[in-house]
Design an enzyme around this catalytic site. Structure first.
Site, PDB file in Angstrom:
ATOM      1  N   GLU A  79      46.120  39.714  45.465  1.00  0.00           N
ATOM      2  CA  GLU A  79      44.989  40.177  44.668  1.00  0.00           C
ATOM      3  C   GLU A  79      44.426  41.478  45.235  1.00  0.00           C
ATOM      4  O   GLU A  79      44.165  41.583  46.422  1.00  0.00           O
ATOM      5  CB  GLU A  79      43.885  39.113  44.635  1.00  0.00           C
ATOM      6  CG  GLU A  79      44.299  37.807  43.974  1.00  0.00           C
ATOM      7  CD  GLU A  79      44.555  37.947  42.479  1.00  0.00           C
ATOM      8  OE1 GLU A  79      44.138  38.973  41.882  1.00  0.00           O
ATOM      9  OE2 GLU A  79      45.179  37.044  41.900  1.00  0.00           O
ATOM     10  N   CYS A 142      38.517  30.794  43.629  1.00  0.00           N
ATOM     11  CA  CYS A 142      39.391  31.734  44.348  1.00  0.00           C
ATOM     12  C   CYS A 142      38.712  33.094  44.492  1.00  0.00           C
ATOM     13  O   CYS A 142      38.616  33.642  45.592  1.00  0.00           O
ATOM     14  CB  CYS A 142      40.723  31.895  43.611  1.00  0.00           C
ATOM     15  SG  CYS A 142      41.730  30.404  43.588  1.00  0.00           S
ATOM     16  N   HIS A 164      47.753  34.543  44.993  1.00  0.00           N
ATOM     17  CA  HIS A 164      47.893  33.432  44.049  1.00  0.00           C
ATOM     18  C   HIS A 164      49.367  33.048  43.898  1.00  0.00           C
ATOM     19  O   HIS A 164      50.237  33.929  43.880  1.00  0.00           O
ATOM     20  CB  HIS A 164      47.331  33.812  42.679  1.00  0.00           C
ATOM     21  CG  HIS A 164      45.888  33.461  42.503  1.00  0.00           C
ATOM     22  ND1 HIS A 164      44.900  34.381  42.256  1.00  0.00           N
ATOM     23  CD2 HIS A 164      45.267  32.247  42.545  1.00  0.00           C
ATOM     24  CE1 HIS A 164      43.740  33.770  42.147  1.00  0.00           C
ATOM     25  NE2 HIS A 164      43.929  32.477  42.306  1.00  0.00           N
TER      26      HIS A 164
END
Length: 197
Positions: A79, A142, A164
């Site tokens: 991310e 998250c 992820h």
């Protein structure tokens, strides 16, 4: 040897398993240039990051890398950014489902990850597995966890990131994408190898 604190969430959303933790707990105790501390964290707003900060206070880490489940994704995705937003479509494991709330009032709208996300995604691809940079960690636990950690460690030498991973095959329904556990472990190992870049 550097210290990597790597975390995986417990199952949530009615699932009995979370591929994030299943992969994290099977990683070796040393990987690339890192000594690994593996920590399972609760899928709960704010509490997840508190568990990580408590662990990092007891044994400071050079890098903190959180792993989470993203059902529907077909690749392992580092991310790039966390946003200051909690907007849950389902409840967390404490029954909490905030709507359009800030993770941290008066915090910046977004904070960029401090790990080398492009190099990590490329290392996953170089290992023969699907990897790509993600521009959205969502607005569930998250993202909340990543945002709070980035906020806490801003300006410090501690790098913070989030990856992820897809569903496991036994979780996938109606032709949803999935990945074998061994492949997820290989992808995370590859991503860790890129952390020094």
């Amino acid at each position: 040897m550097k210290h990597l604190l790597i975390t995986g969430f417990d199952p949530f959303g009615g699932e009995s398993i979370n591929p994030a933790w299943e992969a994290v707990r099977r990683l070796p105790d040393t990987c690339s240039d890192f000594r690994l501390t593996k920590l399972q964290i609760p899928t709960q707003f704010e509490l997840a990051s508190r568990h990580i900060l408590d662990a990092a206070e007891k044994d400071p880490a050079d890098v903190i890398l959180c792993i989470g489940q993203a059902g529907g994704r077909s690749a392992v995705t580092p991310e790039r950014i966390a946003v200051n937003l909690m907007d849950a479509s389902i409840s967390d494991n404490a029954g909490v489902s905030p709507k359009e709330q800030c993770c941290i009032p008066d915090g910046p709208d977004g904070i960029f990850s401090t790990v080398p996300v492009k190099a990590m995604a490329q290392a996953i691809c170089d290992a023969g597995l699907p990897g790509q940079v993600s521009l959205s960690a969502g607005s569930f636990v998250c993202n909340d966890t990543l945002y709070r950690l980035l906020y806490h460690f801003r300006g410090s030498d501690t790098q913070v990131g989030f990856v992820h991973v897809p569903f496991l095959p036994q979780q996938a329904k109606n032709n949803q994408p999935s990945m074998e556990l061994e492949q997820i472990i290989q992808a995370l190992t590859a991503a860790i190898s890129a952390l020094h870049k």
